[in-house]
Design an enzyme around this catalytic site. Structure first.
Site, short mmCIF file in Angstrom:
data_model
loop_
_atom_site.label_atom_id
_atom_site.label_comp_id
_atom_site.label_asym_id
_atom_site.label_seq_id
_atom_site.Cartn_x
_atom_site.Cartn_y
_atom_site.Cartn_z
N HIS A 284 -21.63 13.33 69.99
CA HIS A 284 -21.39 14.58 70.74
C HIS A 284 -22.32 15.68 70.24
O HIS A 284 -22.57 15.80 69.04
CB HIS A 284 -19.93 15.03 70.62
P1 AMP Z 1 -17.96 15.97 64.17
O1 AMP Z 1 -17.42 14.58 64.41
O2 AMP Z 1 -17.90 16.36 62.75
O3 AMP Z 1 -19.30 16.20 64.76
O4 AMP Z 1 -16.99 16.98 64.92
C1 AMP Z 1 -15.96 16.63 65.76
C2 AMP Z 1 -15.58 17.87 66.52
O5 AMP Z 1 -14.57 17.55 67.48
C3 AMP Z 1 -15.01 18.97 65.65
O6 AMP Z 1 -15.72 20.16 65.89
C4 AMP Z 1 -13.55 19.08 66.07
O7 AMP Z 1 -13.07 20.40 66.00
C5 AMP Z 1 -13.59 18.57 67.49
N1 AMP Z 1 -12.35 17.95 67.95
C6 AMP Z 1 -11.51 17.18 67.24
N2 AMP Z 1 -10.52 16.71 68.03
C7 AMP Z 1 -10.74 17.19 69.27
C8 AMP Z 1 -10.07 17.06 70.50
N3 AMP Z 1 -8.98 16.35 70.62
N4 AMP Z 1 -10.58 17.72 71.58
C9 AMP Z 1 -11.69 18.46 71.46
N5 AMP Z 1 -12.37 18.62 70.32
C10 AMP Z 1 -11.91 18.00 69.22
#
Ligand code: AMP
Ligand code: ZN
Length: 366
Positions: A284
């Site tokens: 993402h």
């Molecule tokens: P990373 O895997 O470290 O790049 O970041 C994962 C991102 O997803 C973080 O910024 C979280 O705050 C976000 N996140 C976690 N769970 C959810 C969810 N259920 N819906 C939307 N965003 C999420």
């Protein structure tokens, strides 16, 4: 070639695998567990195009099959892409399609009766108890529920993709933009005033899984991210960055009781449950404003993941892919998360997160 899965959204039976260009008829029966007489035994004929990432659905039964609310009609055929919802009959029995990167390997009987060591390790990483099938293990969301409802072996009914980004990206309430390649959602735990995530519909587990074929997709993700900025009312006064975490923190624990087997070995990049083909992360693009003015920014790990080289600019990822055909994450990158708290603007070191937040206010636009 990727593998196509038809995923039941309400009754989490195992995803049904569709092979490239091989027609499959589906309807009432043990495979779908549908007993409803309104659904014909041969309600639809499905055919996956794994190269182009969609399936065609032909309605064979009398009662209406629909896709995102639009009736297909007996004898008619439509295509369904990831992100769309196929209702087998009468606006019921929702399914989505997914294309994953790998072909599952059938498990031997011996493997089935004995969960792998890897699986044991995974399940003991958290609280070690059974719960819903996939649990986030990042420190952003509330911890997974500890126990199953009494007397039940079944995972919670929240669905197969029970938690995390995979649910959010499919949830129309969370989506702020979507097209045939990507979806944008607001980060559920935003680390700044504006924080969006751009996710491809295709399952790509992490930066390590990216190859030259993904360049166009990544460029599209960046363009979509740029569009988000252009629509942001505060774009003129805030600075933004678009990039990826070198190592994704989103990790899931699969407690598929009978299917605990991972593949891919080292690192999270290729980890996948062979029972449900669930990939343990999903690449993402973060689109984040640089004020970091948010109560969800709570710890050193959060801070350093956005303000050190742990955060890799989208354009650098694209350049690496174009140049080397893959993305290399430098050794020791995870150590960056332990660095002292340093202001990203004036480089002043701060002793604690509250002090850092106080300091950041001095940089906020008026
Ligand atoms: P990373 O895997 O470290 O790049 O970041 C994962 C991102 O997803 C973080 O910024 C979280 O705050 C976000 N996140 C976690 N769970 C959810 C969810 N259920 N819906 C939307 N965003 C999420
Ligand atoms: Zn500063």
């Amino acid at each position: 070639m990727s593998v196509c899965l038809l995923v039941s959204e309400d009754d989490p039976h195992k995803p049904i695998q569709l092979h490239h260009q091989q027609p499959v008829t589906l309807g009432r029966g043990p495979e779908t567990k549908i007993k409803d007489k309104k659904c014909s035994r041969e309600q639809v004929e499905l055919r996956a195009d794994c190269n182009r990432g969609f399936i065609t659905v032909k309605q064979l039964g009398v009662n209406p099959t629909n896709v995102d609310g639009v009736v297909v009609g007996k004898g008619n055929q439509v295509s369904v892409k990831p992100g769309q919802r196929l209702y087998l009959v009468n606006q019921q029995y929702p399914y989505t399609v997914r294309f994953t990167e790998d072909t599952p390997t059938p498990r031997s009987a011996a493997e089935k009766s004995k969960p792998s060591k890897r699986a044991h390790r995974m399940s003991s990483e958290g609280n070690g108890e059974k719960s819903s099938e996939h649990h986030r293990m990042s420190d952003d969301s509330p911890p997974p529920k500890k126990t199953l409802p009494s007397g039940s072996d079944k995972p919670e009914s929240a669905g197969h993709w029970s938690q995390g980004l995979k649910v959010s990206m499919q949830d129309p309430k969370m989506q702020v933009y979507k097209d045939d390649r990507v979806v944008v959602i607001k980060d559920k735990y935003p680390k700044a005033r504006y924080h969006w995530l751009v996710l491809p519909w295709d399952s790509i587990s992490s930066l390590k899984a990216l190859r030259s074929v993904h360049v166009e997709l990544l460029k599209h993700m960046q363009r979509v991210g740029d569009q988000m900025l252009q629509q942001c009312p505060d774009a003129h006064k805030l600075r933004f960055r678009l990039g990826y975490h070198a190592i994704p923190s989103m990790r899931y624990r699969c407690l598929h009781p009978d299917w605990l087997l991972m593949r891919g070995g080292r690192g999270l990049s290729r980890m996948q449950c062979l029972g449900c083909l669930f990939l343990f992360s999903h690449v993402h693009l973060h689109v984040i404003s640089q004020d970091f003015d948010s109560p969800c920014l709570k710890n050193k790990k959060h801070w350093n993941s956005f303000t050190t080289d742990y955060f890799v600019e989208s354009r650098d990822v694209i350049a690496m892919l174009e140049h080397d055909g893959k993305v290399t994450v430098k050794e020791g990158t995870s150590e960056l998360l332990k660095l002292p708290l340093r202001c990203h603007l004036c480089r002043q070191e701060q002793p604690t997160i509250p002090k850092l937040k106080e300091h950041l206010k001095t940089h906020l636009p008026s």
